[in-house]
Design an enzyme around this catalytic site. Sequence first.
Site, PDB file in Angstrom:
ATOM      1  N   ASP A   1       0.910  -0.972   0.105  1.00 13.25           N
ATOM      2  CA  ASP A   1      -0.024   0.097   0.155  1.00 13.25           C
ATOM      3  C   ASP A   1       1.026   1.042   0.421  1.00 13.25           C
ATOM      4  OD1 ASP A   1      -1.115  -2.463   1.659  1.00 13.25           O
ATOM      5  OD2 ASP A   1      -3.123  -1.258   0.623  1.00 13.25           O
TER       6      ASP A   1
ATOM      7  N   ASP B   1      -2.313  -2.674  -4.174  1.00 15.68           N
ATOM      8  CA  ASP B   1      -1.972  -1.207  -3.801  1.00 15.68           C
ATOM      9  C   ASP B   1      -0.461  -0.507  -3.959  1.00 15.68           C
ATOM     10  OD1 ASP B   1      -4.375  -1.837  -3.438  1.00 15.68           O
ATOM     11  OD2 ASP B   1      -4.861  -0.549  -1.791  1.00 15.68           O
TER      12      ASP B   1
ATOM     13  N   TYR C   1      -2.093   4.217  -6.141  1.00  8.23           N
ATOM     14  CA  TYR C   1      -3.245   5.196  -5.751  1.00  8.23           C
ATOM     15  C   TYR C   1      -3.637   6.410  -6.722  1.00  8.23           C
ATOM     16  CZ  TYR C   1      -3.023   2.666  -1.236  1.00  8.23           C
ATOM     17  OH  TYR C   1      -3.336   1.253  -0.403  1.00  8.23           O
TER      18      TYR C   1
ATOM     19  N   HIS D   1      -4.032  -9.291  -1.169  1.00  7.52           N
ATOM     20  CA  HIS D   1      -3.998  -7.850  -0.603  1.00  7.52           C
ATOM     21  C   HIS D   1      -4.910  -7.986   0.624  1.00  7.52           C
ATOM     22  CE1 HIS D   1      -3.635  -3.462  -1.026  1.00  7.52           C
ATOM     23  NE2 HIS D   1      -4.685  -3.784  -0.568  1.00  7.52           N
TER      24      HIS D   1
ATOM     25  N   HIS E   1     -11.345  -1.820   6.688  1.00  9.47           N
ATOM     26  CA  HIS E   1     -11.822  -3.969   5.971  1.00  9.47           C
ATOM     27  C   HIS E   1     -11.889  -4.675   6.927  1.00  9.47           C
ATOM     28  CE1 HIS E   1     -10.223  -0.078   2.817  1.00  9.47           C
ATOM     29  NE2 HIS E   1      -9.868  -0.741   3.667  1.00  9.47           N
TER      30      HIS E   1
ATOM     31  N   HIS F   1      -3.323  -3.949   2.732  1.00 13.25           N
ATOM     32  CA  HIS F   1      -4.403  -3.174   2.805  1.00 13.25           C
ATOM     33  C   HIS F   1      -5.494  -2.668   3.867  1.00 13.25           C
ATOM     34  CE1 HIS F   1      -8.861  -3.228   0.428  1.00 13.25           C
ATOM     35  NE2 HIS F   1      -9.578  -3.160   1.139  1.00 13.25           N
TER      36      HIS F   1
HETATM   37 FE   LIG Z   1      -6.420  -1.569  -0.149  1.00  9.36          FE
END
Ligand SMILES: [Fe+2]
Length: 470
Positions: A170, A199, A202, A321, A331, A358
């Site tokens: 990420d 990720d 972005y 992920h 999440h 994540h």
């Molecule tokens: Fe994510």
Amino acid sequence: MGVLDLASSRAVAATVVVLGLVLSFGVVCNGGKTSSFVRKVEKTVDMPLDSDVFKVPPGYNAPQQVHITQGDQLGKAVIVSWVTVDEPGSSSVLYWSANSKKKKAEGKITTYKFYNYTSGYIHHTTVRNLMFNTKYYYVVGIGHTERQFWFITPPEVGPDSSYTFGLIGDLGQSYDSNKTLTHYELNPQKGQAVLFVGDLSYADNYPNHDNVRWDTWGRFIERSVAYQPWIWTAGNHEIDFAPEIGETKPFKPYSHRYHVPYKASGSTSPFWYSIKRASAYIIVLSSYSAYGKYTPQYKWLEEELPKVNRSETPWLIVLMHSPWYNSYNYHYMEGETMRVMYEPWFVTYKVDVVFAGHVHAYERSERVSNVAYNIVNGICKPVKDQYAPVYITIGDGGNLEGLATNMTEPQPDYSAYREASFGHATFDIKNRTHAYYSWHRNQDGYAVKADSMWFFNRFYHPVDDSTSAE
Ligand SMILES: [Fe+2]
């Protein structure tokens, strides 16, 4: 403690474990620690477009966003990728080692459009038949502006090939992302390849998923990924599904820009595949592709796991992920359906460790499984299980969305350590039985080791390693 102290603390850790093995002496850990470290809350913002880390290399049609990844199943091939903007130019890679002649590999060019954005010329060239454990130099941009880089191939696949993986997730392209990458580069444990848990850029947080931010991200990470392979996992920010602007093909920018050697492992999709590297067998899964019974990913994984020969690659590592064990209020349970499908296999095949991203924070689990439930028996609780992997959430690269700070309370038993900080980790495989894992938070300009553990291999040394955490 500064970065330079890490080497000495690592030596101390090694001594402790050796003593522990001989005298049954270990560091006592009851599990369930929530770090008392509280990071100063600052807004996480992206670096502006004119930042030095995004600088376009000078020269006509100069290759930019140069990156490499493993190009086959064994580590004897490398995929070299880069972008040119003025014209397609040459897709040749010139490469050589200290004791070999210069050779040339040819590749392919692709481009894509995304709403009102048109990509540069994206080159992917696979360099094959490399020697193991060898430093190679390579040149791209032949015929226009040439740029030279180098990489070192991994040791031959074998049970005692030591190797150090970096772990980043990420990442994004904020000031914090830059700190994380810098700390990884300065880590004295010297990661030799990065396991990236999804990720990337972005870019999809910008209006119309402004793909210029895919380009800036590629230029930002070049300083690492042009010299060592990053092993890619697709995250939700790679989906780029935007029907409101007519973009309905998921993963379009990601799959044009980041190639992986999925066919080498019999996969039919770049979103799930496997590689062997040194003594590790790495399986990459896709949280955002179908994984139910009868789906391509399910069928591939079902056939893949029995192929893992632990006497060749003792360390079985899975990347995905969306985490299965996550006690943050972000999440929450998003990974649950995939866990239900695949967790029994992970226990059966004794996966050593699962890395996920994540959630923008850090968490390490105990070795637990939750596979007894069958809809009527009510047995739905994670239990300690020495055949189960350790689950590590390392979505703490530092992207613009900021930190996940809100945790479920009380901390569940399965959660061994959690902390809301940005950072990175290394997984340092010593031999077939031991690997030293450490997580380093970004703290006031330094990387500080905040969590670590000696992993005992589940195949060769499947004894309880939960007390080896520091
Ligand atoms: Fe994510």
